[in-house]
Motif scaffolding. Sequence first.
Motif, PDB file in Angstrom:
ATOM      1  N   GLY A  92       0.747  -1.287   0.025  1.00 50.88           N
ATOM      2  CA  GLY A  92      -0.118  -0.235   0.017  1.00 50.88           C
ATOM      3  C   GLY A  92       0.843   1.052  -0.041  1.00 50.88           C
ATOM      4  O   GLY A  92       2.240   1.284  -0.013  1.00 50.88           O
ATOM      5  N   GLY A  93       0.211   2.263   0.060  1.00 47.81           N
ATOM      6  CA  GLY A  93       0.984   3.636   0.061  1.00 47.81           C
ATOM      7  C   GLY A  93       1.184   4.178  -1.143  1.00 47.81           C
ATOM      8  O   GLY A  93       0.764   3.613  -2.072  1.00 47.81           O
ATOM      9  N   VAL A  94       2.183   5.101  -1.462  1.00 45.93           N
ATOM     10  CA  VAL A  94       2.506   5.839  -2.538  1.00 45.93           C
ATOM     11  C   VAL A  94       3.308   4.920  -3.437  1.00 45.93           C
ATOM     12  O   VAL A  94       3.070   4.959  -4.635  1.00 45.93           O
ATOM     13  N   VAL A  95       4.147   4.053  -2.863  1.00 46.65           N
ATOM     14  CA  VAL A  95       4.798   3.185  -3.848  1.00 46.65           C
ATOM     15  C   VAL A  95       3.991   2.191  -4.533  1.00 46.65           C
ATOM     16  O   VAL A  95       4.042   1.886  -5.651  1.00 46.65           O
ATOM     17  N   ALA A  96       2.907   1.662  -3.706  1.00 51.09           N
ATOM     18  CA  ALA A  96       1.991   0.731  -4.303  1.00 51.09           C
ATOM     19  C   ALA A  96       1.026   1.564  -5.587  1.00 51.09           C
ATOM     20  O   ALA A  96       0.896   1.111  -6.452  1.00 51.09           O
ATOM     21  N   ALA A  97       0.920   2.645  -5.300  1.00 52.94           N
ATOM     22  CA  ALA A  97      -0.118   3.530  -6.071  1.00 52.94           C
ATOM     23  C   ALA A  97       1.100   3.687  -7.365  1.00 52.94           C
ATOM     24  O   ALA A  97       0.633   3.802  -8.440  1.00 52.94           O
ATOM     25  N   LEU A  98       2.173   4.109  -7.267  1.00 55.97           N
ATOM     26  CA  LEU A  98       3.027   4.299  -8.585  1.00 55.97           C
ATOM     27  C   LEU A  98       3.059   2.879  -9.295  1.00 55.97           C
ATOM     28  O   LEU A  98       2.925   2.945 -10.685  1.00 55.97           O
ATOM     29  N   PHE A 125      -6.939   2.140  -2.992  1.00 51.43           N
ATOM     30  CA  PHE A 125      -6.392   3.350  -2.369  1.00 51.43           C
ATOM     31  C   PHE A 125      -7.063   4.441  -2.001  1.00 51.43           C
ATOM     32  O   PHE A 125      -6.471   5.580  -1.172  1.00 51.43           O
ATOM     33  N   GLY A 126      -8.508   4.283  -1.987  1.00 49.77           N
ATOM     34  CA  GLY A 126      -9.113   5.471  -1.763  1.00 49.77           C
ATOM     35  C   GLY A 126      -9.305   6.645  -2.644  1.00 49.77           C
ATOM     36  O   GLY A 126      -8.888   6.338  -3.673  1.00 49.77           O
ATOM     37  N   SER A 127     -10.132   7.625  -2.310  1.00 49.13           N
ATOM     38  CA  SER A 127     -10.576   8.631  -3.356  1.00 49.13           C
ATOM     39  C   SER A 127      -9.099   9.330  -3.894  1.00 49.13           C
ATOM     40  O   SER A 127      -8.743   9.541  -4.985  1.00 49.13           O
ATOM     41  N   GLU A 128      -8.399  10.025  -2.708  1.00 48.78           N
ATOM     42  CA  GLU A 128      -7.404  11.112  -3.337  1.00 48.78           C
ATOM     43  C   GLU A 128      -6.304  10.332  -4.056  1.00 48.78           C
ATOM     44  O   GLU A 128      -5.848  10.545  -5.099  1.00 48.78           O
ATOM     45  N   LEU A 129      -5.690   9.260  -3.406  1.00 51.31           N
ATOM     46  CA  LEU A 129      -4.477   8.517  -3.895  1.00 51.31           C
ATOM     47  C   LEU A 129      -4.955   7.587  -5.064  1.00 51.31           C
ATOM     48  O   LEU A 129      -4.399   7.668  -6.029  1.00 51.31           O
ATOM     49  N   GLY A 130      -6.119   7.331  -5.007  1.00 50.94           N
ATOM     50  CA  GLY A 130      -6.709   6.211  -6.099  1.00 50.94           C
ATOM     51  C   GLY A 130      -6.802   7.286  -7.514  1.00 50.94           C
ATOM     52  O   GLY A 130      -6.522   6.781  -8.596  1.00 50.94           O
TER      53      GLY A 130
END
Length: 266
Positions: A92-98, A125-130
């Motif tokens: 999870g987190g920013v790395v997973a989002a990348l 990832f939810g709304s913002e990060l997604g």
Amino acid sequence: MLDAHNRSGGTAPASPRATATELAVTATELAAVVPVSGGAAAVGLAARCVRLLLSPWARFSVLVALLVGAGAAVLLFEPQRLLAHGWPPQLGGVVAALIFAVAYGVITVAFVPRPLLNLAAGALFGSELGIAAAVAGSVIGAGIAFGLGRLLGQDALRPLLRGKFLKTVDRQFSRHGFRSMLAVRLFPGVPFWAANYCAAVSKMGWLPFLLATALGSLPNTAAYVVAGARASTPTSPVFLIAMAAIAIPGLAGAVVAWRKRHHLRG
């Protein structure tokens, strides 16, 4: 008597040393000429092969083969299911989002529907990060498709733009790239991959294309991501608003198309 015969004007026998020297020189000249001739022929053949491989239709054939292979891989392995349902829970987190954004971009080149990926981004990832991951993935996928189309397909397909309608659309994309692509992105009825490759065939620049993709994809992408994030509460006001907002880009695109209809007719 041999000396006397030579002095009297007779023909002396050829010297063995001189004959060997002449033969060696002749052999050297032939050896020098034959490789040069063969090397020139080899260079000419290699040049013709390179020109054939770099010809417009050869590159277009490579593009078609890549897209067919990518589509077949998606049908066989279904990578979109991995992103939607098989994402490791500990990642999870920013790395997973990348990582998700890069994978999102790669598989959208192979015609994977983006709404499913947008819903998965919201659920993971939810709304913002997604939203950030989905928009970044959209830009990455559009950039890959645009680059492939520009490098492998533009030279072969541009001579085929002979019809009045095709010339009008090409002129609109080439002269007003940002505005035209923004309208296309806001209109949800146009397939994402089709817009990418059509823009690649035109003379649209990279920066207008990518910027219009990011801005034009944002409303529809955000609506799907928020819906995915609130899918567990389908009766909540946020979910209902998100579902209603999915129709807004379509309305905006229809209005722009209606206002620009005289350009297509002209």
